[in-house]
Scaffold this active site. Structure first.
Site, PDB file in Angstrom:
ATOM      1  N   ASP A   1      -0.722   0.985  18.068  1.00 25.87           N
ATOM      2  CA  ASP A   1      -1.143  -0.161  17.239  1.00 25.87           C
ATOM      3  C   ASP A   1       0.033  -0.996  16.779  1.00 25.87           C
ATOM      4  OD1 ASP A   1      -3.740   0.874  14.934  1.00 25.87           O
ATOM      5  OD2 ASP A   1      -3.781   0.429  17.073  1.00 25.87           O
TER       6      ASP A   1
ATOM      7  N   LYS B   1      -3.754  -4.629  16.934  1.00 24.70           N
ATOM      8  CA  LYS B   1      -4.689  -5.473  16.209  1.00 24.70           C
ATOM      9  C   LYS B   1      -3.875  -6.258  15.205  1.00 24.70           C
ATOM     10  CE  LYS B   1      -8.539  -2.262  16.083  1.00 24.70           C
ATOM     11  NZ  LYS B   1      -9.289  -1.416  15.154  1.00 24.70           N
TER      12      LYS B   1
ATOM     13  N   MET C   1      -5.758  -4.608   3.508  1.00 20.13           N
ATOM     14  CA  MET C   1      -6.243  -5.778   4.259  1.00 20.13           C
ATOM     15  C   MET C   1      -6.746  -6.877   3.324  1.00 20.13           C
ATOM     16  SD  MET C   1      -8.339  -3.745   7.235  1.00 20.13           S
ATOM     17  CE  MET C   1      -9.142  -2.635   6.095  1.00 20.13           C
TER      18      MET C   1
HETATM   19  N1  SAH Z   1      -4.800   3.569   8.491  1.00 18.16           N
HETATM   20  C1  SAH Z   1      -3.856   2.777   7.708  1.00 18.16           C
HETATM   21  C2  SAH Z   1      -4.485   1.550   7.102  1.00 18.16           C
HETATM   22  C3  SAH Z   1      -5.096   0.595   8.114  1.00 18.16           C
HETATM   23  S1  SAH Z   1      -5.686  -0.880   7.365  1.00 18.16           S
HETATM   24  C4  SAH Z   1      -3.236   3.670   6.633  1.00 18.16           C
HETATM   25  O1  SAH Z   1      -3.709   4.774   6.385  1.00 18.16           O
HETATM   26  O2  SAH Z   1      -2.224   3.255   6.055  1.00 18.16           O
HETATM   27  C5  SAH Z   1      -4.255  -1.914   7.453  1.00 18.16           C
HETATM   28  C6  SAH Z   1      -3.788  -2.272   6.057  1.00 18.16           C
HETATM   29  O3  SAH Z   1      -2.983  -1.238   5.516  1.00 18.16           O
HETATM   30  C7  SAH Z   1      -2.931  -3.506   5.992  1.00 18.16           C
HETATM   31  O4  SAH Z   1      -3.690  -4.690   5.971  1.00 18.16           O
HETATM   32  C8  SAH Z   1      -2.214  -3.297   4.665  1.00 18.16           C
HETATM   33  O5  SAH Z   1      -3.064  -3.625   3.574  1.00 18.16           O
HETATM   34  C9  SAH Z   1      -2.020  -1.789   4.648  1.00 18.16           C
HETATM   35  N2  SAH Z   1      -0.681  -1.397   5.109  1.00 18.16           N
HETATM   36  C10 SAH Z   1      -0.387  -0.653   6.190  1.00 18.16           C
HETATM   37  N3  SAH Z   1       0.937  -0.458   6.295  1.00 18.16           N
HETATM   38  C11 SAH Z   1       1.499  -1.097   5.234  1.00 18.16           C
HETATM   39  C12 SAH Z   1       2.849  -1.267   4.781  1.00 18.16           C
HETATM   40  N4  SAH Z   1       3.881  -0.724   5.419  1.00 18.16           N
HETATM   41  N5  SAH Z   1       3.047  -1.994   3.648  1.00 18.16           N
HETATM   42  C13 SAH Z   1       2.022  -2.543   2.977  1.00 18.16           C
HETATM   43  N6  SAH Z   1       0.727  -2.413   3.360  1.00 18.16           N
HETATM   44  C14 SAH Z   1       0.471  -1.698   4.476  1.00 18.16           C
END
Ligand code: SAH
Length: 247
Positions: free
Chosen positions: A34, A56, A170
């Site tokens: 991803d 995505k 998100m």
């Molecule tokens: N499965 C992932 C989340 C997927 S949804 C998890 O467990 O972290 C994707 C969202 O995660 C992004 O839109 C953002 O809101 C958040 N996100 C993921 N990585 C991030 C990062 N390094 N810093 C800030 N927000 C993050």
């Protein structure tokens, strides 16, 4: 037919990868990854490992989920060890469950490898604990992304009147709307909010404000970003560590 490892890549900092994830990445014949998975991780793969990007973008999907499911399945027919690498944890807004169901229906063996979710780790790197004794006893992780095709809100805003910490994933593009809705259900305009961009990476940046001020302060931050709403945000004054070290 091979086995698929639905693997959490952690929130960004490569050192937050689990030992189990690292083991399967080193054994993988193909890695399907991803946008959110740190590409540095791919350097751990063995010679000859294939890489398939099914990235995505933050709010719109470049590959529909059904196609991603099929890509994983087709690779399982060709390879012994298939790693499906996903940002954070596969089950936290990661659609890992859908991928697992698709594979089960086709008789493909799989394992889930949990990852450290950004929902907890990113606030932690910003010095914001999701719970804190005497401040809050619970936290919620909520999607800030609402389908634009529906006229009614899918988010049950009335449930958020409590003092739970709320972590919106998100949600940056909906920040103004989120703050507006929280004020509308009765939260104070002065209620603390943090937006954390590129958490756990060297470019991490945190902006602090209130439900009234945060939009102007944080609207131009780069993604990925998450939003933390709650009194715990104030603890950053004492607990900020990572951005100080990087400054
Ligand atoms: N499965 C992932 C989340 C997927 S949804 C998890 O467990 O972290 C994707 C969202 O995660 C992004 O839109 C953002 O809101 C958040 N996100 C993921 N990585 C991030 C990062 N390094 N810093 C800030 N927000 C993050």
């Amino acid at each position: 037919m091979g086995k698929v490892y639905l693997t959490g890549a952690g929130p960004g900092d490569i050192d937050l990868l689990t030992i189990k994830a690292l083991r399967v990445i080193r054994e993988a014949d193909v890695i399907i990854y991803d946008r959110l998975a740190n590409p540095e991780i791919l350097k751990e793969a063995k010679d000859g490992c294939e890489f398939v990007y099914v990235g995505k973008a933050d709010s719109h999907h470049t590959l529909p989920q059904e196609e991603i499911n099929e890509v994983i399945y087709q690779n399982a027919l060709k390879h012994d060890v298939v790693v499906r690498l996903k940002g954070g944890d596969p089950f936290v807004f990661g659609r890992g469950g859908e991928e697992g169901i698709y594979l089960r229906e086709r008789g493909v063996k799989f394992e889930f490898i949990p990852g450290i979710t950004s929902a907890i780790a990113v606030p932690e790197y910003a010095g914001i604990p999701v719970t804190h004794r005497g401040v809050t006893v619970s936290f919620r992780v909520v999607t800030g992304h609402e389908s634009k095709n529906k006229d009614h809100s899918q988010i049950p805003w009335e449930n958020y009147k409590t003092d739970d910490t709320i972590i919106f994933l998100m949600g940056l593009h909906r920040l103004a709307h989120i703050c507006h809705m929280l004020i509308k259900i009765g939260k104070s305009k002065d209620y603390p909010v943090a937006v954390i961009s590129k958490g756990t990476t060297p470019e991490e940046k945190t902006v602090i404000g209130t439900l009234e001020t945060i939009y102007e302060k944080a609207k131009d931050l780069p993604t990925p970003a998450l939003i933390v709403v709650g009194e715990v945000v104030n603890l950053r004054e004492q607990l900020n560590w990572f951005e100080q070290e990087n400054a």
